[in-house]
Design an enzyme around this catalytic site. Structure first.
Site, PDB file in Angstrom:
ATOM      1  N   LYS A 184     -66.394 -23.851 -42.858  1.00 19.49           N
ATOM      2  CA  LYS A 184     -65.672 -24.568 -43.969  1.00 19.49           C
ATOM      3  C   LYS A 184     -64.440 -25.086 -43.703  1.00 19.49           C
ATOM      4  CE  LYS A 184     -68.197 -24.460 -47.802  1.00 19.49           C
ATOM      5  NZ  LYS A 184     -68.522 -25.568 -48.671  1.00 19.49           N
TER       6      LYS A 184
ATOM      7  N   TYR B 238     -69.456 -18.666 -42.015  1.00 14.70           N
ATOM      8  CA  TYR B 238     -69.309 -19.499 -42.941  1.00 14.70           C
ATOM      9  C   TYR B 238     -67.749 -20.002 -43.266  1.00 14.70           C
ATOM     10  CZ  TYR B 238     -69.064 -20.375 -48.046  1.00 14.70           C
ATOM     11  OH  TYR B 238     -68.837 -20.815 -49.238  1.00 14.70           O
TER      12      TYR B 238
ATOM     13  N   LYS C  62     -68.239 -45.508 -46.141  1.00 18.95           N
ATOM     14  CA  LYS C  62     -67.147 -46.406 -45.424  1.00 18.95           C
ATOM     15  C   LYS C  62     -67.443 -47.747 -45.876  1.00 18.95           C
ATOM     16  CE  LYS C  62     -65.962 -47.697 -40.740  1.00 18.95           C
ATOM     17  NZ  LYS C  62     -66.308 -47.707 -39.450  1.00 18.95           N
TER      18      LYS C  62
END
Ligand code: UDP
Length: 297
Positions: A104, A100, A60
């Site tokens: 994701k 998984y 940021k």
């Protein structure tokens, strides 16, 4: 509700950070993921690790660009074929791969929020099956498994009837795609990166036997639960936006990978021989020192 924190496992595993941040954290998403011996591993507490808090702050501040390496797994066991980026996927919620896959998907979601909230230059790539030299020998992926089995004349283990398909991208092509995406301005994706040439797993086994000249036999083993029946990327978007498409033919890429594993096995054999010699040396040394001990006493 305000989501204050997007952190990865390392940060959240640290008790010190928990203690220090405890009062400030309103919501935390603990996300990890992994594969072990080729199988997707899921602990109930695991998801994918999107971005850690320190990195988030740094990004940021520095306005750095970041790529989230997502995966074709987010399409699950796809009903449309080939898979385009706007396909929302068919992912099991509670199967062994779910942790998984959902992890994701969650990571992508968090990245888009991060982009919206903090205007960070986020990019999302969805990587399809990739292979090449320096793959882990024992992570159980199909290309490394088959090549190693073929080179040692062991049975080639095809899961199920081998009619499931995959599309294999050579590692150099993937790296080119990633670099192009990193260099591209004003484009976040998501974008599929993979080779659109599809092959069944049985055909792959036969191809590897042929390339290695192996005496291995093909045997069938149980198909893992939720193993996708087909997978193939639609790469039109990558072609249009990045002017990217894979250059390596599968046979060329496989040959390079076979060469790699061949020299790895040779190296291992040499090390084993040296160890054997050293071991004999140890015994001699032991016997010798035993003799010395006996003489002294
Ligand atoms: N597979 C196989 N034999 C093996 C390893 C994998 O038949 O020794 C199959 C697996 O069931 C899947 C495909 O090969 O259908 C690709 O598996 P991999 O783990 O390499 O990647 P995935 O696409 O499942 O993430």
């Amino acid at each position: 509700m305000r989501y204050e924190d997007i952190s990865d496992e390392d940060i959240l595993e640290s008790r010190m950070v928990w203690r220090r941040m405890g009062k400030k954290i309103k919501r935390a998403v603990r996300c990890t993921s992994g594969r072990r011996k080729g199988r997707v591993v899921s602990k109930p507490s695991q998801c994918s690790a999107p971005i850690n808090m320190k990195k988030r702050m740094t990004l940021k501040r520095t306005k750095a660009r970041i790529i989230q390496a997502s995966t074709s797994e987010i399409y699950g066991d796809p009903e449309i074929h080939p898979q385009t980026e706007d396909y929302k996927g068919a992912v099991s919620i509670n199967g062994p791969r779910a942790c998984y896959d959902e992890g994701k998907r969650c990571a992508e979601t968090l990245f888009w929020d991060y982009k919206r909230q903090h205007k960070v230059d986020v990019k999302v790539i969805r990587i399809f099956n990739t292979y090449g030299p320096r793959m882990q020998k024992n992570d159980g992926r199909v290309v490394s498994n088959f090549i190693l089995q073929a080179l040692t004349n062991e049975d080639i283990t095809v899961y199920g009837d081998g009619q499931q398909t995959r599309s294999f991208c050579y590692v150099d092509d993937l790296v080119d795609g990633i670099l192009l995406m990193m260099g591209k301005n004003n484009f976040s994706g998501p974008i599929n990166l993979g080779n659109p040439t599809e092959i069944s797993i049985l055909e792959l086994a036969e191809e590897i036997i042929e390339l290695t000249g192996s005496k291995s036999k093909i045997i069938n083993k149980r198909l893992p639960v939720d193993d996708p029946k087909q997978r193939c990327p639609d790469i039109n978007k990558a072609m249009k936006e990045l002017q990217w498409q894979p250059k390596f033919e599968r046979k060329e890429g496989l040959q390079k990978t076979i060469n790699y594993f061949e020299s790895l096995l040779k190296g291992e054999r040499k090390v084993a021989e040296i160890k054997k010699i050293l071991c004999i040396g140890d015994i001699i040394l032991d016997t010798y020192s035993q003799g010395l001990v006996e003489r002294i006493s």
